[in-house]
Write a protein that holds these residues in place. Structure first.
Motif, PDB file in Angstrom:
ATOM      1  N   PRO A 166      46.699  45.334  54.812  1.00 22.93           N
ATOM      2  CA  PRO A 166      47.407  46.334  54.011  1.00 22.93           C
ATOM      3  C   PRO A 166      46.692  46.577  52.681  1.00 22.93           C
ATOM      4  CG  PRO A 166      48.938  44.678  54.855  1.00 22.93           C
ATOM      5  CD  PRO A 166      47.561  44.182  55.167  1.00 22.93           C
ATOM      6  N   GLY A 167      46.534  47.839  52.343  1.00 25.82           N
ATOM      7  CA  GLY A 167      45.945  48.183  51.067  1.00 25.82           C
ATOM      8  C   GLY A 167      44.465  48.447  51.072  1.00 25.82           C
ATOM      9  N   TYR A 168      43.773  48.130  52.179  1.00 20.44           N
ATOM     10  CA  TYR A 168      42.321  48.352  52.193  1.00 20.44           C
ATOM     11  C   TYR A 168      42.002  49.843  52.074  1.00 20.44           C
ATOM     12  CZ  TYR A 168      37.478  48.558  53.734  1.00 20.44           C
ATOM     13  OH  TYR A 168      36.142  48.814  53.795  1.00 20.44           O
ATOM     14  N   ALA A 169      42.593  50.652  52.960  1.00 21.66           N
ATOM     15  CA  ALA A 169      42.310  52.087  52.939  1.00 21.66           C
ATOM     16  C   ALA A 169      42.788  52.738  51.654  1.00 21.66           C
ATOM     17  CB  ALA A 169      42.960  52.772  54.147  1.00 21.66           C
ATOM     18  N   ASP A 170      43.816  52.165  51.034  1.00 27.23           N
ATOM     19  CA  ASP A 170      44.356  52.715  49.790  1.00 27.23           C
ATOM     20  C   ASP A 170      43.589  52.240  48.561  1.00 27.23           C
ATOM     21  OD1 ASP A 170      46.720  54.078  50.947  1.00 27.23           O
ATOM     22  OD2 ASP A 170      47.278  52.029  51.497  1.00 27.23           O
ATOM     23  N   GLY A 171      42.608  51.340  48.766  1.00 30.37           N
ATOM     24  CA  GLY A 171      41.847  50.842  47.630  1.00 30.37           C
ATOM     25  C   GLY A 171      42.644  49.934  46.718  1.00 30.37           C
ATOM     26  N   GLY A 172      43.602  49.218  47.293  1.00 27.59           N
ATOM     27  CA  GLY A 172      44.468  48.369  46.479  1.00 27.59           C
ATOM     28  C   GLY A 172      43.827  47.077  46.028  1.00 27.59           C
ATOM     29  N   TRP A 173      42.687  46.719  46.598  1.00 25.35           N
ATOM     30  CA  TRP A 173      42.050  45.444  46.294  1.00 25.35           C
ATOM     31  C   TRP A 173      40.613  45.443  46.789  1.00 25.35           C
ATOM     32  CZ3 TRP A 173      40.502  43.909  51.002  1.00 25.35           C
ATOM     33  CH2 TRP A 173      41.268  44.270  52.110  1.00 25.35           C
ATOM     34  N   TRP A 174      39.897  44.401  46.443  1.00 25.59           N
ATOM     35  CA  TRP A 174      38.537  44.187  46.945  1.00 25.59           C
ATOM     36  C   TRP A 174      38.342  42.688  47.148  1.00 25.59           C
ATOM     37  CZ3 TRP A 174      40.035  46.272  42.382  1.00 25.59           C
ATOM     38  CH2 TRP A 174      39.856  45.491  41.230  1.00 25.59           C
ATOM     39  N   VAL A 175      37.433  42.335  48.045  1.00 24.94           N
ATOM     40  CA  VAL A 175      37.162  40.927  48.349  1.00 24.94           C
ATOM     41  C   VAL A 175      36.341  40.332  47.211  1.00 24.94           C
ATOM     42  CG1 VAL A 175      36.043  39.327  49.940  1.00 24.94           C
ATOM     43  CG2 VAL A 175      37.262  41.343  50.827  1.00 24.94           C
ATOM     44  N   GLN A 176      36.817  39.198  46.697  1.00 29.60           N
ATOM     45  CA  GLN A 176      36.122  38.547  45.582  1.00 29.60           C
ATOM     46  C   GLN A 176      36.632  37.114  45.449  1.00 29.60           C
ATOM     47  OE1 GLN A 176      37.051  40.057  41.621  1.00 29.60           O
ATOM     48  NE2 GLN A 176      34.908  39.886  41.016  1.00 29.60           N
ATOM     49  N   ASP A 177      35.740  36.147  45.572  1.00 28.99           N
ATOM     50  CA  ASP A 177      36.158  34.757  45.414  1.00 28.99           C
ATOM     51  C   ASP A 177      36.791  34.561  44.038  1.00 28.99           C
ATOM     52  OD1 ASP A 177      35.773  31.883  46.705  1.00 28.99           O
ATOM     53  OD2 ASP A 177      35.356  31.698  44.550  1.00 28.99           O
ATOM     54  N   LEU A 178      37.774  33.686  43.977  1.00 32.24           N
ATOM     55  CA  LEU A 178      38.474  33.445  42.719  1.00 32.24           C
ATOM     56  C   LEU A 178      37.501  33.091  41.595  1.00 32.24           C
ATOM     57  CD1 LEU A 178      41.167  33.142  41.185  1.00 32.24           C
ATOM     58  CD2 LEU A 178      41.175  30.745  41.896  1.00 32.24           C
ATOM     59  N   ALA A 179      36.514  32.229  41.888  1.00 36.04           N
ATOM     60  CA  ALA A 179      35.551  31.835  40.856  1.00 36.04           C
ATOM     61  C   ALA A 179      34.752  33.037  40.371  1.00 36.04           C
ATOM     62  CB  ALA A 179      34.617  30.753  41.391  1.00 36.04           C
ATOM     63  N   ALA A 180      34.423  33.954  41.280  1.00 31.92           N
ATOM     64  CA  ALA A 180      33.655  35.142  40.895  1.00 31.92           C
ATOM     65  C   ALA A 180      34.453  36.076  40.003  1.00 31.92           C
ATOM     66  CB  ALA A 180      33.191  35.890  42.148  1.00 31.92           C
ATOM     67  N   SER A 181      35.780  35.945  40.013  1.00 30.48           N
ATOM     68  CA  SER A 181      36.618  36.789  39.157  1.00 30.48           C
ATOM     69  C   SER A 181      36.743  36.242  37.738  1.00 30.48           C
ATOM     70  CB  SER A 181      38.019  36.940  39.766  1.00 30.48           C
ATOM     71  OG  SER A 181      38.817  35.771  39.568  1.00 30.48           O
ATOM     72  N   LEU A 182      36.322  35.007  37.501  1.00 30.52           N
ATOM     73  CA  LEU A 182      36.529  34.385  36.199  1.00 30.52           C
ATOM     74  C   LEU A 182      35.723  35.035  35.073  1.00 30.52           C
ATOM     75  CD1 LEU A 182      36.624  30.595  37.201  1.00 30.52           C
ATOM     76  CD2 LEU A 182      38.533  32.208  37.001  1.00 30.52           C
ATOM     77  N   PRO A 183      34.451  35.408  35.282  1.00 26.70           N
ATOM     78  CA  PRO A 183      33.699  36.003  34.161  1.00 26.70           C
ATOM     79  C   PRO A 183      34.374  37.234  33.571  1.00 26.70           C
ATOM     80  CG  PRO A 183      32.200  35.369  35.913  1.00 26.70           C
ATOM     81  CD  PRO A 183      33.592  35.202  36.457  1.00 26.70           C
ATOM     82  N   ALA A 184      34.825  38.160  34.408  1.00 29.92           N
ATOM     83  CA  ALA A 184      35.482  39.359  33.894  1.00 29.92           C
ATOM     84  C   ALA A 184      36.822  39.021  33.247  1.00 29.92           C
ATOM     85  CB  ALA A 184      35.670  40.381  35.012  1.00 29.92           C
ATOM     86  N   ARG A 185      37.502  38.001  33.757  1.00 24.73           N
ATOM     87  CA  ARG A 185      38.777  37.591  33.146  1.00 24.73           C
ATOM     88  C   ARG A 185      38.568  37.164  31.688  1.00 24.73           C
ATOM     89  NH1 ARG A 185      42.999  36.562  36.826  1.00 24.73           N
ATOM     90  NH2 ARG A 185      42.347  36.761  39.020  1.00 24.73           N
ATOM     91  N   LEU A 186      37.389  36.633  31.368  1.00 22.79           N
ATOM     92  CA  LEU A 186      37.134  36.185  30.002  1.00 22.79           C
ATOM     93  C   LEU A 186      36.968  37.348  29.024  1.00 22.79           C
ATOM     94  CD1 LEU A 186      34.742  33.107  30.365  1.00 22.79           C
ATOM     95  CD2 LEU A 186      37.132  33.142  29.659  1.00 22.79           C
ATOM     96  N   LEU A 187      36.862  38.562  29.533  1.00 18.26           N
ATOM     97  CA  LEU A 187      36.810  39.728  28.664  1.00 18.26           C
ATOM     98  C   LEU A 187      38.190  40.354  28.454  1.00 18.26           C
ATOM     99  CD1 LEU A 187      33.476  41.424  29.787  1.00 18.26           C
ATOM    100  CD2 LEU A 187      33.944  40.164  27.682  1.00 18.26           C
ATOM    101  N   GLY A 188      39.156  39.979  29.282  1.00 15.07           N
ATOM    102  CA  GLY A 188      40.524  40.423  29.086  1.00 15.07           C
ATOM    103  C   GLY A 188      40.702  41.920  29.250  1.00 15.07           C
ATOM    104  N   ALA A 189      41.791  42.435  28.672  1.00 15.78           N
ATOM    105  CA  ALA A 189      42.082  43.864  28.740  1.00 15.78           C
ATOM    106  C   ALA A 189      41.097  44.623  27.868  1.00 15.78           C
ATOM    107  CB  ALA A 189      43.511  44.128  28.291  1.00 15.78           C
ATOM    108  N   GLY A 190      40.729  45.808  28.340  1.00 13.76           N
ATOM    109  CA  GLY A 190      39.672  46.545  27.680  1.00 13.76           C
ATOM    110  C   GLY A 190      40.144  47.669  26.792  1.00 13.76           C
ATOM    111  N   GLY A 191      39.343  48.728  26.791  1.00  8.58           N
ATOM    112  CA  GLY A 191      39.526  49.823  25.881  1.00  8.58           C
ATOM    113  C   GLY A 191      38.223  50.177  25.212  1.00  8.58           C
ATOM    114  N   GLY A 192      37.312  49.197  25.178  1.00  9.14           N
ATOM    115  CA  GLY A 192      36.012  49.405  24.583  1.00  9.14           C
ATOM    116  C   GLY A 192      34.946  49.634  25.635  1.00  9.14           C
ATOM    117  N   THR A 193      33.686  49.536  25.197  1.00 10.60           N
ATOM    118  CA  THR A 193      32.544  49.756  26.086  1.00 10.60           C
ATOM    119  C   THR A 193      31.992  48.424  26.559  1.00 10.60           C
ATOM    120  OG1 THR A 193      31.097  49.832  24.139  1.00 10.60           O
ATOM    121  CG2 THR A 193      31.894  51.941  25.010  1.00 10.60           C
ATOM    122  N   VAL A 194      31.622  48.359  27.832  1.00 14.06           N
ATOM    123  CA  VAL A 194      31.084  47.135  28.407  1.00 14.06           C
ATOM    124  C   VAL A 194      29.943  47.465  29.349  1.00 14.06           C
ATOM    125  CG1 VAL A 194      32.792  47.114  30.287  1.00 14.06           C
ATOM    126  CG2 VAL A 194      31.637  44.991  29.643  1.00 14.06           C
TER     127      VAL A 194
END
Length: 430
Positions: A211-239
């Protein structure tokens, strides 16, 4: 009297399934003899087969790589003289035995489809060794044996317990982690969450059917691989998302509100990134460039450098790294990371953030890089994660290191190193 012409006898037909085993042989050879990555070698090795047969060839080789040391021990116990590591007979036996011992293939089917691979060679030897192993009721150990050099390297770096945890981690493919575009999809997926915006599935046969694949609700990503972006938090600026493909972190940053520029040198990998953006409906500026030659038009609020590395931390999904990564590869990648990190630092505005990450279990590609960077750049300060900011704890030093055994009770995660730095001043080191 006319001369009767006779047709030459047709060669005997190979058993059904031989083409798949021949593709598996090419694939195993590409990894072990030529040092190619399993996924990179797959298209050429399996070009003559399609669909489920291609999946089976991949499964045979992946299981053989997980259990290679133990398969070789069974083979060596049945031969008076040890077969060379690159002998076709050894490769054929690995393929036949792993099917019986790990993939529940009937013995007669496993050997019948492998013997044609050694035509003109030691068929009798292959048949005899295979028969002796099977008739003797041989089994594989409960936990695979790591290659000796890998075990020694990881035990020296992290301790014997971590090396043993790594061996346990390759016994079976890991669970499937999904990063969510928004938390509304969590309830529609039958899994468990280890962090905000995350769902873990223990059993998922077909990713596109979830569920949600065709709707683009998520993407495959190991939990550890998600940690670097989590350290930038909510955005609004340029990255800048550097070495961005295949795009999991780009999607995370875009979903968190950042204005993302994703840069990568590989067009084929960028195609996957663009596909992910299109499927999820997220936006990012995508640039194909080598960041050793490219420069952004202006400094940015944040840079995420997920640097190219030996990738030894993702061995659970890519067991080929256990057999093809050597100290020379680690040293080469570490030298490249030093150059990339120094270059990325120049693009962070004063007061901005730089996150450096690698999916490696080698200190030379993690801790050593961070220490060298801090010594070379006094204008940057290491910023440790706040309590509860991540689903794993930081080290006493203030960076994040996941190893085999991290979150073991929850199914584990890949090996990663992540450090977050803040640029304090406007000048560069002298």
């Amino acid at each position: 009297m006319p001369i009767r012409q006779t047709r030459p006898p047709e060669p005997p037909r190979e058993p059904l399934g031989t083409a798949t085993r021949r593709a598996a042989l090419r694939l195993l050879d590409a990894v072990l003899r030529r040092g190619e990555a399993l996924e990179a070698a797959l298209p050429a090795a399996t070009r003559a087969i399609h669909g489920p047969d291609r999946g089976l060839a991949h499964a045979i080789v992946a299981e053989a790589l997980r259990w290679l040391v133990d398969l070789d021990a069974l083979i060596d116990a049945q031969t008076r003289q040890r077969l060379p590591d690159d002998a076709k007979a050894r490769f054929a036996l690995r393929i036949a035995l792993v099917q019986v011992l790990r993939l529940s293939t009937p013995p007669h089917a496993a050997i019948a489809t492998v013997l044609p691979l050694v035509d003109g060679g030691p068929r009798k030897l292959v048949h005899g060794v295979f028969g002796s192993v099977v008739r003797g009721g041989a089994t594989l150990p409960e936990t695979p044996t790591l290659p000796a050099d890998t075990h020694a390297r990881w035990a020296a770096a992290w301790g014997e317990d971590v090396a043993q945890a790594a061996a346990r981690a390759i016994a079976a493919p890991p669970p499937l982690d999904l990063s969510l575009r928004d938390d509304g999809w969590a309830e529609r997926l039958d899994g468990r969450s280890l962090a905000a915006g995350h769902v873990r599935l223990d059993d998922a046969d077909s990713v596109p059917d979830l569920p949600g694949y065709a709707d683009g609700g998520w993407w495959v990503q190991d939990l550890a691989a998600s940690l670097p972006a989590r350290l930038l938090g909510a955005g609004g600026g340029t990255v800048l998302d550097l070495c961005a493909a295949p795009g999991g972190k780009t999607c995370q940053l875009a979903a968190a509100g950042w204005r993302v520029t994703a840069v990568d040198s590989s067009e084929s990998r960028l195609a996957r990134l663009r596909d992910n953006l299109e499927r999820t409906g997220l936006e990012a500026k995508v640039i194909r460039a080598d960041i050793l030659d490219w420069n952004p038009p202006a400094p940015v609020d944040a840079v995420l450098l997920d640097a190219p590395c030996s990738a030894t931390g993702i061995f659970r999904r890519h067991p080929d790294v256990l057999h093809r990564v050597r100290p020379a590869v680690i040293a080469e990648m570490a030298a490249l990371q030093t150059r990339l990190l120094a270059r990325a630092a120049e693009w962070v505005r004063p007061g901005g953030t730089l996150v450096y990450a690698t999916c490696s279990l080698e200190p030379a590609e993690g801790e050593d890089q961070a220490e060298r960077f801090l010594a070379d750049r006094p204008d940057f300060t290491l910023v440790a994660p706040a309590p509860g900011e991540l689903p794993v704890a930081a080290t006493d030093r203030g960076w994040v290191r996941t190893v085999p055994g991290t979150l073991a009770a929850e199914g584990g995660c890949d090996g990663f190193f992540i450090a977050r730095f803040r640029r304090d001043g406007g000048g560069t080191a002298g």
